[in-house]
Design an enzyme around this catalytic site. Structure first.
Site, PDB file in Angstrom:
ATOM      1  N   THR A 183       0.842  -1.200   0.000  1.00  0.00           N
ATOM      2  CA  THR A 183       0.000   0.000   0.000  1.00  0.00           C
ATOM      3  C   THR A 183       0.878   1.251   0.000  1.00  0.00           C
ATOM      4  O   THR A 183       2.008   1.213   0.499  1.00  0.00           O
ATOM      5  CB  THR A 183      -0.886  -0.044   1.267  1.00  0.00           C
ATOM      6  OG1 THR A 183      -1.865  -1.051   1.081  1.00  0.00           O
ATOM      7  CG2 THR A 183      -1.549   1.281   1.568  1.00  0.00           C
ATOM      8  N   ARG A 211     -14.227  -6.878   0.068  1.00  0.00           N
ATOM      9  CA  ARG A 211     -13.473  -6.664   1.312  1.00  0.00           C
ATOM     10  C   ARG A 211     -12.839  -5.262   1.291  1.00  0.00           C
ATOM     11  O   ARG A 211     -12.247  -4.845   0.308  1.00  0.00           O
ATOM     12  CB  ARG A 211     -12.385  -7.729   1.431  1.00  0.00           C
ATOM     13  CG  ARG A 211     -11.480  -7.601   2.672  1.00  0.00           C
ATOM     14  CD  ARG A 211     -10.186  -6.893   2.348  1.00  0.00           C
ATOM     15  NE  ARG A 211      -9.244  -6.887   3.461  1.00  0.00           N
ATOM     16  CZ  ARG A 211      -8.169  -6.097   3.502  1.00  0.00           C
ATOM     17  NH1 ARG A 211      -7.912  -5.278   2.512  1.00  0.00           N
ATOM     18  NH2 ARG A 211      -7.341  -6.146   4.527  1.00  0.00           N
ATOM     19  N   VAL A 212     -12.957  -4.545   2.397  1.00  0.00           N
ATOM     20  CA  VAL A 212     -12.279  -3.253   2.527  1.00  0.00           C
ATOM     21  C   VAL A 212     -11.352  -3.338   3.734  1.00  0.00           C
ATOM     22  O   VAL A 212     -11.752  -3.838   4.787  1.00  0.00           O
ATOM     23  CB  VAL A 212     -13.298  -2.100   2.720  1.00  0.00           C
ATOM     24  CG1 VAL A 212     -12.578  -0.776   2.929  1.00  0.00           C
ATOM     25  CG2 VAL A 212     -14.231  -2.003   1.516  1.00  0.00           C
ATOM     26  N   GLY A 213     -10.106  -2.866   3.573  1.00  0.00           N
ATOM     27  CA  GLY A 213      -9.138  -2.886   4.671  1.00  0.00           C
ATOM     28  C   GLY A 213      -9.094  -1.552   5.392  1.00  0.00           C
ATOM     29  O   GLY A 213     -10.018  -0.736   5.302  1.00  0.00           O
ATOM     30  N   ASP A 214      -7.998  -1.332   6.093  1.00  0.00           N
ATOM     31  CA  ASP A 214      -7.860  -0.118   6.913  1.00  0.00           C
ATOM     32  C   ASP A 214      -7.590   1.147   6.104  1.00  0.00           C
ATOM     33  O   ASP A 214      -7.905   2.252   6.538  1.00  0.00           O
ATOM     34  CB  ASP A 214      -6.676  -0.308   7.874  1.00  0.00           C
ATOM     35  CG  ASP A 214      -5.365  -0.481   7.102  1.00  0.00           C
ATOM     36  OD1 ASP A 214      -5.271  -1.441   6.301  1.00  0.00           O
ATOM     37  OD2 ASP A 214      -4.447   0.354   7.253  1.00  0.00           O
ATOM     38  N   THR A 234       0.393   1.230   6.707  1.00  0.00           N
ATOM     39  CA  THR A 234       0.340   0.089   5.791  1.00  0.00           C
ATOM     40  C   THR A 234       0.519  -1.169   6.626  1.00  0.00           C
ATOM     41  O   THR A 234       1.065  -1.117   7.723  1.00  0.00           O
ATOM     42  CB  THR A 234       1.420   0.191   4.701  1.00  0.00           C
ATOM     43  OG1 THR A 234       1.381  -0.991   3.896  1.00  0.00           O
ATOM     44  CG2 THR A 234       2.820   0.336   5.280  1.00  0.00           C
ATOM     45  N   GLY A 235       0.058  -2.278   6.096  1.00  0.00           N
ATOM     46  CA  GLY A 235       0.192  -3.532   6.836  1.00  0.00           C
ATOM     47  C   GLY A 235      -1.086  -4.327   6.758  1.00  0.00           C
ATOM     48  O   GLY A 235      -1.994  -4.003   5.994  1.00  0.00           O
ATOM     49  N   GLY A 237      -4.496  -5.210   7.253  1.00  0.00           N
ATOM     50  CA  GLY A 237      -5.525  -4.212   7.527  1.00  0.00           C
ATOM     51  C   GLY A 237      -6.460  -4.506   8.678  1.00  0.00           C
ATOM     52  O   GLY A 237      -6.850  -3.595   9.420  1.00  0.00           O
TER      53      GLY A 237
HETATM   54  N1  ASP Z   1      -3.455  -2.263   4.689  1.00  0.00           N
HETATM   55  C1  ASP Z   1      -3.811  -2.788   3.405  1.00  0.00           C
HETATM   56  C2  ASP Z   1      -5.080  -3.572   3.503  1.00  0.00           C
HETATM   57  O1  ASP Z   1      -5.222  -4.330   4.440  1.00  0.00           O
HETATM   58  C3  ASP Z   1      -2.742  -3.642   2.816  1.00  0.00           C
HETATM   59  C4  ASP Z   1      -1.393  -2.988   2.723  1.00  0.00           C
HETATM   60  O2  ASP Z   1      -1.024  -2.169   3.573  1.00  0.00           O
HETATM   61  O3  ASP Z   1      -0.669  -3.277   1.755  1.00  0.00           O
HETATM   62  O4  ASP Z   1      -5.885  -3.476   2.607  1.00  0.00           O
END
Ligand code: ASP
Length: 317
Positions: A183, A211-214, A234-235, A237
């Protein structure tokens, strides 16, 4: 009164392999140049983070825009958020499939809508109504990603964890946590002292459609408030969302702690409370900043009065 602007960007935190570090640093540098050239001309922090993130979306090295990870059914689904810490205006889009640069759609939401967050077709139609081109999803899909998805699904069928990005520690737990997190994000303070933050992502590999992440959720993967700080994460989510980690970090800055102290504390909290992995960039209106990650590497860059610097792990900074 005018201050020296500062721009920080990240291009994901994970076990970036040796043969990909150069591309990551190059991408981050291009983003710094695009964003800082605006800040140097007196543009707003919002303009700068939008421009920096658009460059990273256009670079297929990263999991944002073209080249993003694919959903289980082989499509690209994108999420992005942009927030202005001076006005507290924000714009977010999620699950968009036909926009080349979701961060520009987020900007349109911020500027032109009484609402804050649009998803799916509604987001695409809103962007189109405000002049953005709708493209075919296949234009965002790379062969490299089709292969990567095939591999992940074959491992899943065989009941094997995805160890591709686990570095030296091959335990399933580590593998799950250290899956590629590419990300992108940016935070900036402009000459007027206003903060802004932007985060954009293709999400996680092999995710369920919808699906939606953080990354695009306010206070989770992105937040900005002139009274506290601007942050992009990032990480993995799901743990970041559960901890509302972006707001956790900016609240601590508001309580008087420095971003330099808070950034590693936020990542330590992510791990201790949820077993999560990731990275953070955090900047306050006085230009104090912090970067941290608990993944083997994080692509980062900063541009301030000393010029642009980039790196591939914060320890080396
Ligand atoms: N945080 C992002 C998600 O979970 C993934 C990422 O940081 O690459 O969608």
């Amino acid at each position: 009164m005018s201050r020296t602007p500062i721009l920080l960007v990240h291009g994901g935190a994970w076990a970036i392999p040796d043969d990909m570090t150069e591309a990551h640093e190059r991408g981050v540098r291009h983003a710094l140049e695009a964003g800082y050239s605006l800040l140097a001309k007196g543009a707003s922090a919002v303009d700068a983070v939008e421009a920096a993130v658009a460059v990273l979306e256009d670079d297929d090295t990263f999991d944002a825009g073209c080249g993003s990870f694919l959903t289980r059914d082989g499509r690209v689904q994108l999420d992005a958020l942009l927030m202005d810490g001076g006005t507290m205006r924000a714009g977010g889009v999620a699950c968009v499939e036909r926009l080349r640069n979701p961060i520009h759609a987020a900007r349109l939401v911020l500027d032109k809508s009484p609402h804050v967050y649009f998803v799916g077709e509604g987001a695409e139609e809103f962007a189109q109504a405000h002049g953005m081109e709708l493209i075919d999803n296949s234009e965002l899909v790379l062969e490299r990603e089709r292969e990567r998805l095939k591999e992940a699904q074959a491992k899943e069928r065989a009941g094997l964890p995805d160890l591709t990005f686990a570095g030296d520690d091959k335990s399933p737990e580590t593998a799950a946590h250290l899956a590629s997190h590419d990300t992108v994000g940016a935070v900036a303070v402009d000459a007027k002292g206003n903060l802004a933050a932007a985060t954009s992502t293709g999400g996680t590999l092999n995710k369920m459609p919808g699906r939606v992440g953080d990354s695009s959720l306010i206070g989770c993967g992105c937040y900005a408030d002139n009274l506290s700080a601007a942050v992009s994460l990032t990480g993995w989510g799901e743990p970041i969302m559960k901890l509302v980690l972006g707001k956790w970090a900016t609240d601590r800055v508001q309580q008087g702690r420095s971003p330099e102290q808070v950034a590693p504390e936020a990542i330590a909290y992510l791990y201790k409370r949820m077993g999560g992995h990731g990275g953070i960039i955090l900047l306050d209106p006085n230009g104090r900043y912090g970067l941290a990650h608990n993944t083997p590497r994080m692509a980062w860059g900063i541009y301030d009065a000393q010029g642009p610097r980039t790196g591939i792990a914060v320890e080396s900074y």
